[in-house]
Design a protein around this motif. Structure first.
Motif, PDB file in Angstrom:
ATOM      1  N   UNK A   2      -5.886   8.120  -1.666  1.00 48.70           N
ATOM      2  CA  UNK A   2      -6.756   7.014  -2.056  1.00 48.70           C
ATOM      3  C   UNK A   2      -6.358   6.363  -3.371  1.00 48.70           C
ATOM      4  N   UNK A   3      -6.008   7.173  -4.369  1.00 49.54           N
ATOM      5  CA  UNK A   3      -5.615   6.624  -5.664  1.00 49.54           C
ATOM      6  C   UNK A   3      -4.292   5.874  -5.564  1.00 49.54           C
ATOM      7  N   UNK A   4      -3.395   6.358  -4.711  1.00 51.66           N
ATOM      8  CA  UNK A   4      -2.111   5.663  -4.497  1.00 51.66           C
ATOM      9  C   UNK A   4      -2.357   4.291  -3.891  1.00 51.66           C
ATOM     10  N   UNK A   5      -3.227   4.239  -2.884  1.00 48.36           N
ATOM     11  CA  UNK A   5      -3.536   2.964  -2.241  1.00 48.36           C
ATOM     12  C   UNK A   5      -4.224   2.010  -3.218  1.00 48.36           C
ATOM     13  N   UNK A   6      -5.086   2.557  -4.058  1.00 49.84           N
ATOM     14  CA  UNK A   6      -5.782   1.746  -5.058  1.00 49.84           C
ATOM     15  C   UNK A   6      -4.782   1.157  -6.057  1.00 49.84           C
ATOM     16  N   UNK A   7      -3.817   1.957  -6.513  1.00 51.00           N
ATOM     17  CA  UNK A   7      -2.790   1.485  -7.431  1.00 51.00           C
ATOM     18  C   UNK A   7      -1.924   0.410  -6.764  1.00 51.00           C
ATOM     19  N   UNK A   8      -1.567   0.633  -5.507  1.00 51.14           N
ATOM     20  CA  UNK A   8      -0.795  -0.373  -4.769  1.00 51.14           C
ATOM     21  C   UNK A   8      -1.546  -1.701  -4.717  1.00 51.14           C
ATOM     22  N   UNK A   9      -2.805  -1.642  -4.309  1.00 48.59           N
ATOM     23  CA  UNK A   9      -3.609  -2.851  -4.116  1.00 48.59           C
ATOM     24  C   UNK A   9      -3.897  -3.574  -5.435  1.00 48.59           C
ATOM     25  N   UNK A  10      -4.304  -2.818  -6.452  1.00 50.14           N
ATOM     26  CA  UNK A  10      -4.743  -3.429  -7.706  1.00 50.14           C
ATOM     27  C   UNK A  10      -3.603  -3.811  -8.646  1.00 50.14           C
ATOM     28  N   UNK A  11      -2.431  -3.182  -8.476  1.00 45.74           N
ATOM     29  CA  UNK A  11      -1.338  -3.441  -9.411  1.00 45.74           C
ATOM     30  C   UNK A  11      -0.061  -3.854  -8.684  1.00 45.74           C
ATOM     31  N   UNK A  12       0.516  -2.941  -7.918  1.00 45.05           N
ATOM     32  CA  UNK A  12       1.857  -3.137  -7.389  1.00 45.05           C
ATOM     33  C   UNK A  12       1.995  -4.310  -6.423  1.00 45.05           C
ATOM     34  N   UNK A  13       0.945  -4.694  -5.762  1.00 45.68           N
ATOM     35  CA  UNK A  13       1.020  -5.805  -4.807  1.00 45.68           C
ATOM     36  C   UNK A  13       0.492  -7.112  -5.389  1.00 45.68           C
ATOM     37  N   UNK A  14       0.532  -7.238  -6.715  1.00 50.70           N
ATOM     38  CA  UNK A  14       0.064  -8.466  -7.357  1.00 50.70           C
ATOM     39  C   UNK A  14       1.257  -9.284  -7.845  1.00 50.70           C
ATOM     40  N   UNK A  15       1.090 -10.597  -7.902  1.00 53.23           N
ATOM     41  CA  UNK A  15       2.167 -11.445  -8.422  1.00 53.23           C
ATOM     42  C   UNK A  15       2.531 -11.111  -9.873  1.00 53.23           C
ATOM     43  N   UNK A  16       1.545 -10.759 -10.681  1.00 57.50           N
ATOM     44  CA  UNK A  16       1.795 -10.419 -12.090  1.00 57.50           C
ATOM     45  C   UNK A  16       2.731  -9.218 -12.202  1.00 57.50           C
ATOM     46  N   UNK A  17       2.465  -8.180 -11.404  1.00 55.26           N
ATOM     47  CA  UNK A  17       3.330  -6.997 -11.434  1.00 55.26           C
ATOM     48  C   UNK A  17       4.714  -7.331 -10.886  1.00 55.26           C
TER      49      UNK A  17
END
Length: 104
Positions: A2-17
């Motif tokens: 769950x935390x991995x998916x949350x990190x992916x969604x909130x950070x890694x899959x953003x244009x800023x990142x």
């Protein structure tokens, strides 16, 4: 996890990142899936890297320097690690930049 998916969604899959990563790092992702198959070669490689970095929890994000030894093998010089950080891409990137500034 769950935390991995949350990190992916909130950070890694953003244009800023994506912009920051393109300008600052080479991304390597290791995954230890429970339900999907991996080749024995990938399993062995991931196990060796997991053992080297001594990952104890997920997600773990390592920031390292990388070089090649005279024998051609890749060598890692860890600077520090992070995991999930609340606050979206800006908060995570700020922490990563602090780690990157930490020359060993």
């Amino acid at each position: 996890c769950g935390w991995c998916m949350k990190l992916q969604k909130e950070v890694f899959k953003t244009p800023e990142f994506a912009k920051w990563a393109k300008e600052n790092v080479i991304l390597v992702e290791l995954d230890f899936p429970r339900k999907s198959a991996q080749t024995d070669e990938i399993k062995m490689q991931n196990a060796q890297l997991n053992n080297f970095f001594k990952v104890r929890g997920y997600p773990t994000v390592w920031i390292t320097d990388v070089s090649k030894a005279k024998d051609g093998k890749v060598q890692f010089a860890p600077r520090g690690s992070s995991g999930y950080v609340a606050g979206g891409p800006s908060a995570w990137i700020d922490g990563a930049n602090k780690i990157m500034a930490n020359k060993t």
